[in-house]
Design a protein around this motif. Sequence first.
Motif, PDB file in Angstrom:
ATOM      1  N   LYS A 239       4.347 -13.273  -1.649  1.00  0.00           N
ATOM      2  CA  LYS A 239       3.585 -12.637  -3.001  1.00  0.00           C
ATOM      3  C   LYS A 239       3.080 -11.417  -2.236  1.00  0.00           C
ATOM      4  CE  LYS A 239       2.249 -17.748  -2.982  1.00  0.00           C
ATOM      5  NZ  LYS A 239       1.192 -18.788  -2.898  1.00  0.00           N
ATOM      6  N   CYS A 240       3.097 -10.497  -3.172  1.00  0.00           N
ATOM      7  CA  CYS A 240       2.581  -9.182  -3.101  1.00  0.00           C
ATOM      8  C   CYS A 240       1.138  -9.036  -3.916  1.00  0.00           C
ATOM      9  CB  CYS A 240       3.491  -8.072  -3.480  1.00  0.00           C
ATOM     10  SG  CYS A 240       4.992  -8.002  -2.574  1.00  0.00           S
ATOM     11  N   ARG A 241       0.077  -8.798  -3.263  1.00  0.00           N
ATOM     12  CA  ARG A 241      -1.286  -8.701  -3.823  1.00  0.00           C
ATOM     13  C   ARG A 241      -2.145  -7.704  -3.172  1.00  0.00           C
ATOM     14  NH1 ARG A 241       1.598 -11.903  -6.186  1.00  0.00           N
ATOM     15  NH2 ARG A 241       1.207 -14.010  -6.706  1.00  0.00           N
ATOM     16  N   ASN A 242      -2.826  -6.982  -3.829  1.00  0.00           N
ATOM     17  CA  ASN A 242      -4.071  -6.279  -3.374  1.00  0.00           C
ATOM     18  C   ASN A 242      -5.020  -7.076  -2.819  1.00  0.00           C
ATOM     19  OD1 ASN A 242      -3.163  -4.699  -6.072  1.00  0.00           O
ATOM     20  ND2 ASN A 242      -3.716  -3.236  -4.144  1.00  0.00           N
ATOM     21  N   ASP A 243      -5.857  -6.675  -2.044  1.00  0.00           N
ATOM     22  CA  ASP A 243      -7.175  -7.351  -1.580  1.00  0.00           C
ATOM     23  C   ASP A 243      -8.302  -7.505  -2.364  1.00  0.00           C
ATOM     24  OD1 ASP A 243      -5.938  -7.516   1.190  1.00  0.00           O
ATOM     25  OD2 ASP A 243      -6.972  -5.745   1.849  1.00  0.00           O
ATOM     26  N   PRO A 244      -8.911  -8.350  -2.647  1.00  0.00           N
ATOM     27  CA  PRO A 244     -10.056  -8.756  -3.324  1.00  0.00           C
ATOM     28  C   PRO A 244     -11.158  -7.657  -3.027  1.00  0.00           C
ATOM     29  CG  PRO A 244     -10.131 -10.587  -1.583  1.00  0.00           C
ATOM     30  CD  PRO A 244      -8.745  -9.685  -1.541  1.00  0.00           C
ATOM     31  N   ASP A 245     -11.844  -7.383  -3.977  1.00  0.00           N
ATOM     32  CA  ASP A 245     -12.957  -6.700  -3.869  1.00  0.00           C
ATOM     33  C   ASP A 245     -14.264  -7.370  -3.630  1.00  0.00           C
ATOM     34  OD1 ASP A 245     -11.636  -4.082  -4.018  1.00  0.00           O
ATOM     35  OD2 ASP A 245     -11.940  -4.243  -6.381  1.00  0.00           O
ATOM     36  N   CYS A 246     -14.898  -7.272  -2.312  1.00  0.00           N
ATOM     37  CA  CYS A 246     -15.935  -8.304  -2.032  1.00  0.00           C
ATOM     38  C   CYS A 246     -17.059  -7.483  -1.288  1.00  0.00           C
ATOM     39  CB  CYS A 246     -15.543  -9.443  -1.255  1.00  0.00           C
ATOM     40  SG  CYS A 246     -14.349 -10.557  -1.882  1.00  0.00           S
ATOM     41  N   ILE A 247     -18.289  -7.772  -1.880  1.00  0.00           N
ATOM     42  CA  ILE A 247     -19.453  -7.217  -1.333  1.00  0.00           C
ATOM     43  C   ILE A 247     -20.309  -8.414  -0.912  1.00  0.00           C
ATOM     44  CG2 ILE A 247     -21.606  -5.668  -1.668  1.00  0.00           C
ATOM     45  CD1 ILE A 247     -19.843  -4.189  -3.642  1.00  0.00           C
TER      46      ILE A 247
ATOM     47  N   HIS B 203     -30.587 -15.983   2.119  1.00  0.00           N
ATOM     48  CA  HIS B 203     -29.847 -16.039   0.965  1.00  0.00           C
ATOM     49  C   HIS B 203     -28.539 -15.201   1.207  1.00  0.00           C
ATOM     50  CE1 HIS B 203     -28.804 -17.180  -3.030  1.00  0.00           C
ATOM     51  NE2 HIS B 203     -28.495 -15.988  -3.520  1.00  0.00           N
ATOM     52  N   CYS B 204     -27.421 -15.816   1.160  1.00  0.00           N
ATOM     53  CA  CYS B 204     -26.100 -14.989   1.335  1.00  0.00           C
ATOM     54  C   CYS B 204     -25.429 -15.127  -0.012  1.00  0.00           C
ATOM     55  CB  CYS B 204     -25.258 -15.539   2.416  1.00  0.00           C
ATOM     56  SG  CYS B 204     -26.128 -15.673   4.007  1.00  0.00           S
ATOM     57  N   GLU B 205     -24.800 -14.107  -0.620  1.00  0.00           N
ATOM     58  CA  GLU B 205     -24.375 -13.789  -1.719  1.00  0.00           C
ATOM     59  C   GLU B 205     -23.000 -13.012  -1.526  1.00  0.00           C
ATOM     60  OE1 GLU B 205     -25.224 -13.374  -6.377  1.00  0.00           O
ATOM     61  OE2 GLU B 205     -26.735 -14.227  -4.990  1.00  0.00           O
ATOM     62  N   THR B 206     -21.838 -13.431  -2.207  1.00  0.00           N
ATOM     63  CA  THR B 206     -20.474 -12.548  -2.295  1.00  0.00           C
ATOM     64  C   THR B 206     -20.272 -12.241  -3.819  1.00  0.00           C
ATOM     65  OG1 THR B 206     -20.038 -13.445  -0.165  1.00  0.00           O
ATOM     66  CG2 THR B 206     -18.325 -12.208  -1.328  1.00  0.00           C
ATOM     67  N   THR B 207     -20.005 -11.057  -3.935  1.00  0.00           N
ATOM     68  CA  THR B 207     -19.212 -10.588  -5.270  1.00  0.00           C
ATOM     69  C   THR B 207     -17.803 -10.741  -5.191  1.00  0.00           C
ATOM     70  OG1 THR B 207     -19.629  -8.106  -4.886  1.00  0.00           O
ATOM     71  CG2 THR B 207     -21.355  -9.222  -6.200  1.00  0.00           C
ATOM     72  N   TYR B 208     -17.086 -11.223  -5.982  1.00  0.00           N
ATOM     73  CA  TYR B 208     -15.611 -11.402  -5.834  1.00  0.00           C
ATOM     74  C   TYR B 208     -14.954 -10.883  -6.972  1.00  0.00           C
ATOM     75  CZ  TYR B 208     -10.983 -13.534  -5.614  1.00  0.00           C
ATOM     76  OH  TYR B 208      -9.789 -13.980  -5.478  1.00  0.00           O
ATOM     77  N   THR B 209     -14.156  -9.886  -6.957  1.00  0.00           N
ATOM     78  CA  THR B 209     -13.167  -9.422  -8.184  1.00  0.00           C
ATOM     79  C   THR B 209     -11.813  -9.326  -7.556  1.00  0.00           C
ATOM     80  OG1 THR B 209     -13.867  -6.985  -7.870  1.00  0.00           O
ATOM     81  CG2 THR B 209     -14.978  -8.545  -9.693  1.00  0.00           C
ATOM     82  N   HIS B 210     -10.841  -9.523  -8.298  1.00  0.00           N
ATOM     83  CA  HIS B 210      -9.237  -9.330  -7.699  1.00  0.00           C
ATOM     84  C   HIS B 210      -8.557  -8.489  -8.760  1.00  0.00           C
ATOM     85  CE1 HIS B 210      -5.597 -10.179  -5.854  1.00  0.00           C
ATOM     86  NE2 HIS B 210      -6.262 -10.843  -4.778  1.00  0.00           N
TER      87      HIS B 210
ATOM     88  N   ASP C  97       0.918  -1.216  -0.207  1.00  0.00           N
ATOM     89  CA  ASP C  97      -0.027  -0.076  -0.017  1.00  0.00           C
ATOM     90  C   ASP C  97       0.799   1.224  -0.015  1.00  0.00           C
ATOM     91  OD1 ASP C  97      -1.992   1.976   0.533  1.00  0.00           O
ATOM     92  OD2 ASP C  97      -3.155   0.978   1.642  1.00  0.00           O
ATOM     93  N   LYS C  98       0.771   1.851  -0.939  1.00  0.00           N
ATOM     94  CA  LYS C  98       1.761   3.242  -1.232  1.00  0.00           C
ATOM     95  C   LYS C  98       1.249   4.368  -0.605  1.00  0.00           C
ATOM     96  CE  LYS C  98       4.197   0.863  -4.333  1.00  0.00           C
ATOM     97  NZ  LYS C  98       5.683   0.489  -3.872  1.00  0.00           N
ATOM     98  N   HIS C  99       0.087   4.416   0.130  1.00  0.00           N
ATOM     99  CA  HIS C  99      -0.385   5.290   1.068  1.00  0.00           C
ATOM    100  C   HIS C  99       0.658   5.970   2.027  1.00  0.00           C
ATOM    101  CE1 HIS C  99      -2.772   7.479   4.238  1.00  0.00           C
ATOM    102  NE2 HIS C  99      -3.528   7.777   3.358  1.00  0.00           N
TER     103      HIS C  99
END
Length: 651
Positions: A226-234, A249-256, A22-24
């Motif tokens: 391994k250097c990785r961003n966190d996944p984007d999950c809702i 009903h539980c659901e998660t969107t996942y993008t990395h 994280d370059k913050h």
Amino acid sequence: MKKKMIMTPTLVFPDDEVVKIDKHKDTNGEYDRAPHFSYQFNCTAGSAMRWALCEYTNLKTGEVNHSYFPKGGDINTFYNGDKVGVNELVFNDIAENGHDYQYQYILFQTDPTTIADDTQYGDGVGLYDMYFCRGKVQRAGSSTSFYINKEIGNLKDAYYYERADGSNYLVGGAYMEIGEERRFIEKYDYKTGMVTLKSAFTNTPTVGTEFRIFTNYFIDKPHYVKCRNDPDCIVTAEVNENNSTRPIHCETTYTHPNHVGLKYYKYYLYQTINSNVVYDGTIQDSTNDTTQVNLGKSIGENIVNKCITIEVEPSGTEGHVTEGINGFISNYNTATGMAIIYCPANTQFVKGAKFTVYSETQKLIGESPAIYNFRLNYDFYVMQAGNSYCVVSEIMTLDDKMYHFSKRVSFQGNELGDLVNNFNCLMINNRIAMLSWNTTLSGTAKIFRRNVNEEDYVFLGTTNTKSFFDTTVGNKQTYEYYVCYGDYKPYKSEQVSVDKDGWFIYSLTDLGTKYNKKYYAISECWEFITGMTDNDITSNIGLAVHTGTGIKPKTTRTVTDYESGSFSADLLTINCPDGRIVDNIDRVKAWTKFIKGKNDFMLKSHKGDVWIINISDNPTRIYDSTSVLGLTNIKYDWIEVEDINDVIIIR
């Protein structure tokens, strides 16, 4: 003399694991979310470590960089068993998410008797007694420069650290020993084998002169990160209106961002009881410690033993935090603001992220298995009307990095009134409960059961009629039943008790899965009322005993948790009302066919146990030739194969 030497570091983190770059930067222009690396320093004979060097290699590009510890020349001393933590600002600057790196530590040994203090410049003297190698001079040169073997791996030049004031400090390197004399090696040319000494030996070394080399540094084996961003999950959780049983009903969107795939996912459902907001705040400082976070000083409310939900990233939104990282506060220091938080997944808490502390009881009432597909959804069949929950989505990436994302939800519950009434329970043959009631409501009802001596509710199934058969009741138990329609709060029955003698075993037909549970139907039942022999019932907890050099043994346990045993009884049956005893070859054949079935069974004891079992050894029988009746005694060994509360069994 016993040598003092550094041993291989242990508990190295990360070691083939994931960190986030994280370059913050903070207001001082310094990275405030850099990853923290750590290891345990191990040595013998009381040597100390003051300095270390780390070399990083980008495995994709081959680029090599270094970072130095301590940063800025600040002094730290570590002894055997100490944990060394490094705030990797240099690595954070050079590393990029999506890349893999090899890193390797060089640890420098210091004579602990020479350390002045733990202030700047109280450095101490390097302890050069770790044997490195031996050899012979290959080619003569000057008194301070000559040739030894080429390509000696890990023989390094002297390492000097230049401080901000321009002074140099000798961190470490290697000494060459010839006879009783030692000279410090300033440089070694890997390709030519030429060594340059800081001062000359009394006699200039000639070809064939034997030497030994000692160092004050130890080069650890390579480690990988391994250097990785966190996944984007809702995460979303809502009643599935398209399903007649209306599960959550539980659901998660996942993008990395780095295109890392998903290994598995899992859901946990916690019921939140008596939930109230205690405190809203903001994370004061970032930390890579997954158990400590700075919540701010002097929080007036008592937040220890309370639940906390923290944003994954600062959102800037108003209101309480209802989704993010779900944890539990076990300790809070009002003077420093530091809190210890338990969270199942390794999570980096970010400065500026909002949090909300809740006063509540969280009870785990549902848990999915690990699911290896990309649907990322799951249904929980619970009494949701009028209740509140915290849904936790567990995500495991293909890099074996686990993340937890949570969502808090509440569901409206309408008052039932007299819409359901006249509940009745009748015990019918083979110890099955037949439930019935009156209602003006239509649609599908969910049926739950609770043993009055336990807290947990068991989901039994659904019905579209005003009746239901409970096949899994245990003997000498007292139950309450709950009937749930739509958005109405559940109807609670009067207490129902079961009291019947004997053991029962049922053959089960496997119907696949339903309601995310194993689904069975009863096909045949045998009841035993005489000749039962007391046999051990074993609770298998995966316990292993280990004896070693200590006085007392040690034990370890696995996650195994199941029961097993054996059962023996007379095969006879009594025909009523004449009381005639039947034990003939036809009954023996029928039993043999039953017990050899290639299926699971349900076993009920006279005490109240109910198990889903299978036969674990060859069944046997004995004919009692000394008896006038020639009775048959049967025996079989069994093992539990499913949790009775995690299956649905219909009549």
